[in-house]
Design an enzyme around this catalytic site. Structure first.
Site, PDB file in Angstrom:
ATOM      1  N   ARG A 122       0.826  -1.212   0.000  1.00  0.00           N
ATOM      2  CA  ARG A 122       0.000   0.000   0.000  1.00  0.00           C
ATOM      3  C   ARG A 122       0.855   1.255   0.000  1.00  0.00           C
ATOM      4  O   ARG A 122       0.597   2.205  -0.744  1.00  0.00           O
ATOM      5  CB  ARG A 122      -0.923   0.011   1.225  1.00  0.00           C
ATOM      6  CG  ARG A 122      -1.765   1.285   1.294  1.00  0.00           C
ATOM      7  CD  ARG A 122      -2.305   1.516   2.689  1.00  0.00           C
ATOM      8  NE  ARG A 122      -3.126   2.717   2.728  1.00  0.00           N
ATOM      9  CZ  ARG A 122      -2.678   3.919   3.106  1.00  0.00           C
ATOM     10  NH1 ARG A 122      -1.429   4.090   3.449  1.00  0.00           N
ATOM     11  NH2 ARG A 122      -3.498   4.960   3.127  1.00  0.00           N
ATOM     12  N   ARG A 202      -1.218  -9.417  10.054  1.00  0.00           N
ATOM     13  CA  ARG A 202      -0.682  -9.044   8.738  1.00  0.00           C
ATOM     14  C   ARG A 202       0.806  -8.780   8.855  1.00  0.00           C
ATOM     15  O   ARG A 202       1.256  -8.197   9.843  1.00  0.00           O
ATOM     16  CB  ARG A 202      -1.335  -7.751   8.220  1.00  0.00           C
ATOM     17  CG  ARG A 202      -2.772  -7.565   8.562  1.00  0.00           C
ATOM     18  CD  ARG A 202      -3.315  -6.230   8.078  1.00  0.00           C
ATOM     19  NE  ARG A 202      -3.058  -6.005   6.694  1.00  0.00           N
ATOM     20  CZ  ARG A 202      -3.984  -6.027   5.731  1.00  0.00           C
ATOM     21  NH1 ARG A 202      -5.247  -6.249   6.039  1.00  0.00           N
ATOM     22  NH2 ARG A 202      -3.663  -5.797   4.483  1.00  0.00           N
ATOM     23  N   ASP A 319     -13.717   5.000   2.480  1.00  0.00           N
ATOM     24  CA  ASP A 319     -13.956   4.291   3.743  1.00  0.00           C
ATOM     25  C   ASP A 319     -14.813   5.082   4.727  1.00  0.00           C
ATOM     26  O   ASP A 319     -15.479   4.496   5.575  1.00  0.00           O
ATOM     27  CB  ASP A 319     -12.622   3.970   4.434  1.00  0.00           C
ATOM     28  CG  ASP A 319     -11.954   2.721   3.863  1.00  0.00           C
ATOM     29  OD1 ASP A 319     -12.505   2.138   2.910  1.00  0.00           O
ATOM     30  OD2 ASP A 319     -10.890   2.335   4.379  1.00  0.00           O
ATOM     31  N   ALA A 332     -10.322  -0.126  -1.664  1.00  0.00           N
ATOM     32  CA  ALA A 332      -9.643   1.022  -2.262  1.00  0.00           C
ATOM     33  C   ALA A 332     -10.226   1.322  -3.649  1.00  0.00           C
ATOM     34  O   ALA A 332     -10.378   2.477  -4.045  1.00  0.00           O
ATOM     35  CB  ALA A 332      -8.147   0.737  -2.372  1.00  0.00           C
TER      36      ALA A 332
END
Ligand SMILES: Cc1cc2nc3c(=O)[nH]c(=O)nc-3n(C[C@H](O)[C@H](O)[C@H](O)COP(=O)(O)OP(=O)(O)OC[C@H]3O[C@@H](n4cnc5c(N)ncnc54)[C@H](O)[C@@H]3O)c2cc1C
Length: 427
Positions: A122, A202, A319, A332
Site C-alpha cells: 500500500r 498481517r 472508507d 480502495a
C-alpha cells in the site's frame, strides 16, 4: 485561506469554477482530487499525517481501478505501479486445504492493458499516486493539517483545522477513512463501529530468511507466488512480490476483542502459532520468518443512511462512507470509483447545482457499493464454511470470484451516462 486556481487545472479541462476541499490523502481522497482536476475543478487536500510514509502492507486494486489509473498521465502512473505489483501470470493462485492438500490452481486472467490489476505494498503504490497528484499535477496537499470541525450553509462549506486555521469551498469531501470526523457532521451522531467477529494478523518483510530455509526458498526464487490455506473460520494468504523479493501474509481469524480498528497495533507471533496449530507445517515455516506483524481488528458499520449533509455541501467518500472487508479486495477500488463519479457529477451539474449534484453522486454510487461490500462476506463465508466433500467434487467452487459486473465497470462512463436522470429528482 482561499483555494488557488492552479495553472494546470485549466490545462486538464475548462475550469468549472467549482472549488473543492478534500480531507484525507488516502487513495479515495487522492483519486477524488486528481479526478476533480481532470474535470476542471479547483481542489486542495488537507491531510493529518505530517509526512508521507509507506504505511501498510498488501492492498488490491481490481481492473475497475486499473482503468482509472490508466487514464492518468497517458498510462505513465500505471506504468510506475506495475513493477511494484505482484505478477502471477506464471504461478496463479494455489488454494490449499489448511492441512496442506492442494485443491486447485486458479489461473489469472490475461491482463487487459486498459484495465490492469495491481496488488502490492500500500505504501509504495500510495507514494506513486501521491507524488503524481502533488508533483506532476501540482495539487496543493497540506500535510500535518488535522481537520477538527466541519460546517456548512446553503452557499458554502468549510473546515477548521487544529491550528485554528479555516478554509472554505463550494464542497467539502470527507475522505477521512474509517474513523471519519466528517461522518459525525453528515449523520449528526457518532456511529460506533461493531466487531465483525474477525481480525487479521498481517506482515510484510524482505525474503532474507525465507531464502536461507530450504523449506521456504522456492517461494522467492521463481518469480512471484500466491498461496492460500483455508480452514474452519480462518484463512491464511501468502504472497511473494517484486520477483520474490518481498513477502507478505495475512491471516484472517475469529476475534471478538473490542478494540479500535487500526493499522498499527503490533501482534504477537505466539498468537499466530496458536491459530495455525495442526496446519500444514509450511505455514509455520513462513510465519516464523516474520520480524513484526500487525493485529488488525476488522470492524463493521451498518450502511450509513446517507453520505451527504443537510445542505448538500459536505459529502463522504471512500472508507468514511463505506468500510469494506478485506475479502472483497475492493475497498480502495470502490473509494476510487467514488472519486471519479463525484468529479464527473460536479462537472455535469455545474457550480450552481452543487447540492443536487452531490445527492445524485450518492444515488449513483450507493447500491453498487452496497452490493460490492456484500461480496466480502460471501467470499469469506465460502472459504470459512467450506464443505470439503463438495469442494473435492467441484474444486472451482473455492476459487476467488471474479465478477464482470464488478471488474468491467467503468465509473467515468457510467456517471456520464446516468447523471441527467440521477440529478433530476433532486432539482
Ligand atoms: C495507515 C494506513 C494503512 C493502511 N494499510 C492498508 C493495507 O495494508 N491494506 C489495505 O487493503 N488497506 C489499507 N488501508 C486502508 C485502505 O487504504 C483504504 O481502505 C482504502 O484505500 C480506501 O481509502 P480511503 O482514502 O477512503 O481511506 P484511508 O486510506 O483510510 O485514508 C484516509 C486519510 O484521511 C486522513 N485523515 C483522517 N482523519 C483526518 C482529519 N481529521 N484531518 C485530516 N486528515 C485526516 C488519514 O490520515 C488518511 O490518510 C490503510 C489505511 C491507512 C490510513
Amino acid at each position: 485561506m482561499a483555494i488557488k486556481e492552479s495553472p494546470k487545472a485549466t490545462a486538464a479541462a475548462p475550469s468549472t469554477g467549482i472549488k473543492v476541499i478534500v480531507v484525507g490523502a488516502g487513495f479515495g481522497g487522492l483519486t477524488a482530487a486528481i479526478e476533480c482536476r481532470r474535470q476542471g475543478h479547483a481542489v486542495e487536500i488537507y491531510e493529518s499525517f505530517p509526512e508521507l510514509k509507506p504505511l501498510g502492507d498488501i492492498i488490491s486494486f481490481g481492473p475497475n481501478a486499473g482503468r482509472i489509473f490508466r487514464r492518468w498521465s497517458d498510462g505513465t502512473v500505471a506504468d510506475r505501479m506495475r513493477p511494484l505489483s505482484i505478477d502471477l501470470r506464471a504461478h496463479g493462485f494455489k488454494i490449499h486445504k489448511y492441512t496442506g492438500e492442494l485443491v486447485i490452481t486458479q489461473r489469472n486472467p490475461e491482463i487487459d492493458p486498459e484495465a490492469p490489476v495491481f496488488n502490492g505494498h500500500r505504501g509504495e503504490l500510495h507514494t506513486v499516486v501521491f507524488n503524481y497528484a502533488r508533483e506532476e499535477l501540482g495539487i496543493p496537499i497540506h500535510l500535518g493539517h488535522r481537520v477538527t470541525q466541519y460546517w456548512e450553509d446553503e452557499e458554502r462549506a468549510g473546515i477548521i483545522l487544529d491550528s485554528g486555521e479555516k478554509a472554505t469551498a463550494d464542497l467539502v469531501v470527507g475522505a477521512d477513512g474509517v474513523r471519519s470526523k466528517a461522518r459525525e457532521l453528515v449523520l449528526g451522531y457518532f456511529d460506533k463501529p461493531k466487531s465483525s467477529g474477525y481480525a487479521v494478523y498481517r506482515a510484510w518483510f524482505p525474503n532474507t530468511d525465507m531464502i536461507k530455509d530450504p523449506r521456504t526458498k522456492h517461494f522467492c526464487e521463481n518469480g512471484d507466488t500466491f498461496n492460500g490455506w483455508i480452514g474452519p473460520d480462518v484463512h491464511f494468504l501468502f504472497s511473494t512480490i517484486k520477483n520474490g523479493q518481498d513477502c507478505c501474509w495475512v491471516l484472517t481469524h475469529k476475534d471478538e476483542a473490542d478494540i479500535e480498528e487500526s493499522w498499527s497495533f503490533p501482534g504477537k507471533l505466539e498468537d499466530v502459532y496458536k491459530v495455525i496449530e495442526d496446519w500444514d507445517p509450511i505455514c509455520k515455516a513462513i510465519v516464523e520468518k516474520t520480524p513484526s506483524l500487525v493485529d488488525w481488528k476488522i470492524v463493521y458499520r451498518d450502511p450509513l443512511p446517507r453520505w451527504v449533509s443537510d445542505h448538500g455541501r459536505i459529502t463522504l467518500l471512500g472508507d468514511s462512507a463505506h468500510p469494506f472487508l478485506p475479502t472483497s479486495a475492493q475497498g480502495a477500488t470502490q473509494a476510487m470509483e467514488d472519486g471519479v463519479t463525484l468529479a464527473v457529477c460536479l462537472k455535469r451539474g455545474g457550480k450552481g447545482r452543487v447540492p443536487a449534484t452531490v445527492r445524485a453522486y450518492q444515488d449513483i454510487r450507493y447500491d453498487r457499493v452496497r452490493a460490492v461490500q456484500k461480496t466480502g462476506e460471501t467470499t469469506r463465508d465460502m472459504w470459512h464454511k467450506a464443505d470439503w466433500d463438495k469442494v473435492a467434487k467441484n474444486p472451482e467452487s473455492i476459487q476467488l470470484p471474479r465478477e464482470d459486473w464488478i471488474f468491467k465497470f467503468d465509473a467515468e462512463k457510467h456517471a456520464e451516462a446516468v447523471f441527467d436522470e440521477a440529478v433530476r429528482k433532486f432539482l
